[in-house]
Design a protein around this motif. Structure first.
Motif, PDB file in Angstrom:
ATOM      1  N   GLY A  18     -23.520   8.878  -4.571  1.00  0.00           N
ATOM      2  CA  GLY A  18     -23.434   7.558  -3.948  1.00  0.00           C
ATOM      3  C   GLY A  18     -22.042   6.960  -4.157  1.00  0.00           C
ATOM      4  O   GLY A  18     -21.415   6.453  -3.222  1.00  0.00           O
ATOM      5  N   HIS A  19     -21.539   7.038  -5.416  1.00  0.00           N
ATOM      6  CA  HIS A  19     -20.175   6.551  -5.702  1.00  0.00           C
ATOM      7  C   HIS A  19     -19.156   7.353  -4.894  1.00  0.00           C
ATOM      8  O   HIS A  19     -18.226   6.796  -4.311  1.00  0.00           O
ATOM      9  CB  HIS A  19     -19.822   6.761  -7.188  1.00  0.00           C
ATOM     10  N   LEU A  20     -19.355   8.680  -4.899  1.00  0.00           N
ATOM     11  CA  LEU A  20     -18.388   9.566  -4.239  1.00  0.00           C
ATOM     12  C   LEU A  20     -18.299   9.281  -2.740  1.00  0.00           C
ATOM     13  O   LEU A  20     -17.220   9.321  -2.145  1.00  0.00           O
ATOM     14  CB  LEU A  20     -18.804  11.025  -4.498  1.00  0.00           C
ATOM     15  N   ASP A  21     -19.427   8.958  -2.148  1.00  0.00           N
ATOM     16  CA  ASP A  21     -19.478   8.604  -0.721  1.00  0.00           C
ATOM     17  C   ASP A  21     -18.552   7.404  -0.458  1.00  0.00           C
ATOM     18  O   ASP A  21     -17.734   7.419   0.474  1.00  0.00           O
ATOM     19  CB  ASP A  21     -20.948   8.280  -0.382  1.00  0.00           C
ATOM     20  N   ILE A  22     -18.648   6.383  -1.303  1.00  0.00           N
ATOM     21  CA  ILE A  22     -17.814   5.177  -1.128  1.00  0.00           C
ATOM     22  C   ILE A  22     -16.341   5.517  -1.372  1.00  0.00           C
ATOM     23  O   ILE A  22     -15.450   5.080  -0.630  1.00  0.00           O
ATOM     24  CB  ILE A  22     -18.270   4.045  -2.103  1.00  0.00           C
ATOM     25  N   ILE A  23     -16.066   6.325  -2.397  1.00  0.00           N
ATOM     26  CA  ILE A  23     -14.667   6.678  -2.722  1.00  0.00           C
ATOM     27  C   ILE A  23     -14.048   7.475  -1.568  1.00  0.00           C
ATOM     28  O   ILE A  23     -12.933   7.178  -1.120  1.00  0.00           O
ATOM     29  CB  ILE A  23     -14.598   7.492  -4.051  1.00  0.00           C
ATOM     30  N   GLU A  24     -14.783   8.464  -1.044  1.00  0.00           N
ATOM     31  CA  GLU A  24     -14.229   9.304   0.038  1.00  0.00           C
ATOM     32  C   GLU A  24     -13.953   8.477   1.289  1.00  0.00           C
ATOM     33  O   GLU A  24     -12.901   8.602   1.917  1.00  0.00           O
ATOM     34  CB  GLU A  24     -15.210  10.441   0.375  1.00  0.00           C
ATOM     35  N   ARG A  25     -14.901   7.625   1.644  1.00  0.00           N
ATOM     36  CA  ARG A  25     -14.720   6.825   2.874  1.00  0.00           C
ATOM     37  C   ARG A  25     -13.600   5.797   2.705  1.00  0.00           C
ATOM     38  O   ARG A  25     -12.858   5.511   3.652  1.00  0.00           O
ATOM     39  CB  ARG A  25     -16.045   6.161   3.260  1.00  0.00           C
ATOM     40  N   SER A  26     -13.435   5.278   1.495  1.00  0.00           N
ATOM     41  CA  SER A  26     -12.348   4.321   1.252  1.00  0.00           C
ATOM     42  C   SER A  26     -10.994   5.038   1.270  1.00  0.00           C
ATOM     43  O   SER A  26     -10.005   4.494   1.774  1.00  0.00           O
ATOM     44  CB  SER A  26     -12.518   3.641  -0.105  1.00  0.00           C
ATOM     45  N   ALA A  27     -10.969   6.246   0.706  1.00  0.00           N
ATOM     46  CA  ALA A  27      -9.710   7.006   0.634  1.00  0.00           C
ATOM     47  C   ALA A  27      -9.186   7.346   2.032  1.00  0.00           C
ATOM     48  O   ALA A  27      -7.995   7.572   2.228  1.00  0.00           O
ATOM     49  CB  ALA A  27      -9.926   8.276  -0.179  1.00  0.00           C
ATOM     50  N   ASP A  28     -10.077   7.338   2.992  1.00  0.00           N
ATOM     51  CA  ASP A  28      -9.734   7.615   4.381  1.00  0.00           C
ATOM     52  C   ASP A  28      -9.052   6.403   5.038  1.00  0.00           C
ATOM     53  O   ASP A  28      -8.428   6.538   6.082  1.00  0.00           O
ATOM     54  CB  ASP A  28     -11.062   7.871   5.118  1.00  0.00           C
ATOM     55  N   ALA A 145     -29.325  17.037  -5.965  1.00  0.00           N
ATOM     56  CA  ALA A 145     -29.080  16.320  -4.707  1.00  0.00           C
ATOM     57  C   ALA A 145     -28.375  14.990  -4.962  1.00  0.00           C
ATOM     58  O   ALA A 145     -27.932  14.329  -4.018  1.00  0.00           O
ATOM     59  CB  ALA A 145     -30.406  16.074  -3.997  1.00  0.00           C
ATOM     60  N   PHE A 146     -28.271  14.586  -6.211  1.00  0.00           N
ATOM     61  CA  PHE A 146     -27.771  13.235  -6.518  1.00  0.00           C
ATOM     62  C   PHE A 146     -26.387  13.204  -7.155  1.00  0.00           C
ATOM     63  O   PHE A 146     -25.686  12.199  -7.077  1.00  0.00           O
ATOM     64  CB  PHE A 146     -28.740  12.503  -7.462  1.00  0.00           C
ATOM     65  N   VAL A 147     -26.018  14.301  -7.825  1.00  0.00           N
ATOM     66  CA  VAL A 147     -24.723  14.338  -8.535  1.00  0.00           C
ATOM     67  C   VAL A 147     -24.055  15.701  -8.313  1.00  0.00           C
ATOM     68  O   VAL A 147     -24.747  16.705  -8.101  1.00  0.00           O
ATOM     69  CB  VAL A 147     -24.898  14.110 -10.068  1.00  0.00           C
ATOM     70  N   PRO A 148     -22.707  15.751  -8.383  1.00  0.00           N
ATOM     71  CA  PRO A 148     -22.020  17.041  -8.255  1.00  0.00           C
ATOM     72  C   PRO A 148     -22.431  17.983  -9.398  1.00  0.00           C
ATOM     73  O   PRO A 148     -22.855  17.506 -10.466  1.00  0.00           O
ATOM     74  CB  PRO A 148     -20.532  16.669  -8.356  1.00  0.00           C
ATOM     75  N   PRO A 149     -22.254  19.308  -9.191  1.00  0.00           N
ATOM     76  CA  PRO A 149     -22.703  20.290 -10.193  1.00  0.00           C
ATOM     77  C   PRO A 149     -22.169  20.048 -11.612  1.00  0.00           C
ATOM     78  O   PRO A 149     -22.908  20.200 -12.587  1.00  0.00           O
ATOM     79  CB  PRO A 149     -22.182  21.623  -9.637  1.00  0.00           C
ATOM     80  N   HIS A 150     -20.879  19.649 -11.741  1.00  0.00           N
ATOM     81  CA  HIS A 150     -20.339  19.465 -13.103  1.00  0.00           C
ATOM     82  C   HIS A 150     -20.972  18.242 -13.793  1.00  0.00           C
ATOM     83  O   HIS A 150     -21.097  18.202 -15.014  1.00  0.00           O
ATOM     84  CB  HIS A 150     -18.803  19.359 -13.083  1.00  0.00           C
ATOM     85  N   VAL A 151     -21.398  17.253 -12.997  1.00  0.00           N
ATOM     86  CA  VAL A 151     -22.065  16.075 -13.580  1.00  0.00           C
ATOM     87  C   VAL A 151     -23.491  16.466 -13.985  1.00  0.00           C
ATOM     88  O   VAL A 151     -23.995  16.050 -15.035  1.00  0.00           O
ATOM     89  CB  VAL A 151     -22.064  14.888 -12.587  1.00  0.00           C
ATOM     90  N   GLU A 152     -24.104  17.292 -13.131  1.00  0.00           N
ATOM     91  CA  GLU A 152     -25.454  17.787 -13.444  1.00  0.00           C
ATOM     92  C   GLU A 152     -25.427  18.521 -14.793  1.00  0.00           C
ATOM     93  O   GLU A 152     -26.268  18.287 -15.659  1.00  0.00           O
ATOM     94  CB  GLU A 152     -25.886  18.746 -12.317  1.00  0.00           C
ATOM     95  N   LYS A 153     -24.389  19.349 -14.988  1.00  0.00           N
ATOM     96  CA  LYS A 153     -24.280  20.109 -16.234  1.00  0.00           C
ATOM     97  C   LYS A 153     -24.071  19.152 -17.423  1.00  0.00           C
ATOM     98  O   LYS A 153     -24.701  19.301 -18.479  1.00  0.00           O
ATOM     99  CB  LYS A 153     -23.122  21.110 -16.136  1.00  0.00           C
ATOM    100  N   ALA A 154     -23.187  18.162 -17.211  1.00  0.00           N
ATOM    101  CA  ALA A 154     -22.908  17.210 -18.300  1.00  0.00           C
ATOM    102  C   ALA A 154     -24.175  16.451 -18.688  1.00  0.00           C
ATOM    103  O   ALA A 154     -24.426  16.198 -19.870  1.00  0.00           O
ATOM    104  CB  ALA A 154     -21.815  16.238 -17.866  1.00  0.00           C
ATOM    105  N   LEU A 155     -24.993  16.104 -17.688  1.00  0.00           N
ATOM    106  CA  LEU A 155     -26.241  15.383 -17.975  1.00  0.00           C
ATOM    107  C   LEU A 155     -27.223  16.291 -18.710  1.00  0.00           C
ATOM    108  O   LEU A 155     -27.893  15.873 -19.653  1.00  0.00           O
ATOM    109  CB  LEU A 155     -26.853  14.866 -16.675  1.00  0.00           C
ATOM    110  N   LYS A 156     -27.273  17.561 -18.257  1.00  0.00           N
ATOM    111  CA  LYS A 156     -28.179  18.514 -18.920  1.00  0.00           C
ATOM    112  C   LYS A 156     -27.783  18.654 -20.382  1.00  0.00           C
ATOM    113  O   LYS A 156     -28.622  18.615 -21.277  1.00  0.00           O
ATOM    114  CB  LYS A 156     -28.112  19.874 -18.228  1.00  0.00           C
TER     115      LYS A 156
END
Ligand code: PNS
Length: 161
Positions: A18-28, A145-156
């Motif tokens: 969700g954060h990444l969606d806002i960051i990518e669209r703003s960076a554009d 489906a909610f976080v990138p793979p490296h965040v998923e790993k960090a949460l695990k």
């Protein structure tokens, strides 16, 4: 011509799609985006600032005009520090509105030069928040489906104790 510069502030504990969606669209749409991890006094912390920054940096590697920071103070002072007059926040649902109104009104009182702009989160991410992702991650549910793979790993790793 001067560069268009915006700040995307938040707790990012941790960053989600969700954060990444806002960051990518703003960076554009802006020349420079400054993502800033700040303290929200009403929230506790799962990840420390360094961990949050590293997770964000790994998520925005593909965006050449995005910088990631940590600031121990007021958001409007950070905006001054990087020379930004625009704050961007994502809005997921009506339930976000009251909180965002309070945040924006206070920031406007503190520095009337700074405008806050809101971007609707893409509908597929409109129900995601860091806290809800952490809640399900703690029960070892699939959060891919909610976080990138490296965040998923960090949460695990965080909840695997
Ligand atoms: O992701 P969040 O928790 O909704 O982000 C809130 C945040 C961190 C942007 C907000 O709490 C904040 O700006 N904190 C820094 C201190 C500050 O400037 N407070 C005045 C505005 S209420």
């Amino acid at each position: 011509m001067s560069k268009t510069r915006a700040v995307i502030p938040g707790s990012f504990d941790p960053i989600t799609y969700g954060h990444l969606d806002i960051i990518e669209r703003s960076a554009d749409r802006f020349d420079e985006i400054h993502v800033c991890v700040l303290k929200n006094s009403s929230k506790g912390g799962t990840f420390d600032s360094e961990e949050r920054i590293d997770l964000i940096k790994d998520s925005v590697q593909h965006l050449s005009n995005v910088e990631v920071h940590h600031f121990n103070g007021l958001l409007v002072d950070f905006c001054d520090q990087v020379g930004a007059k625009t704050i961007i926040r994502g809005l997921r649902a009506v339930s976000d509105f009251e909180y965002e109104l309070r945040l924006t009104s206070m920031n406007k009182k503190l520095n009337s030069d700074i405008e806050t702009m809101y971007m609707m989160t893409s509908t597929k991410y409109s129900f995601i928040s860091s806290s809800i992702v952490k809640e399900v991650a703690a029960y070892k549910a699939d959060i891919s489906a909610f976080v990138p793979p490296h965040v998923e790993k960090a949460l695990k790793d965080k909840f695997d104790v």
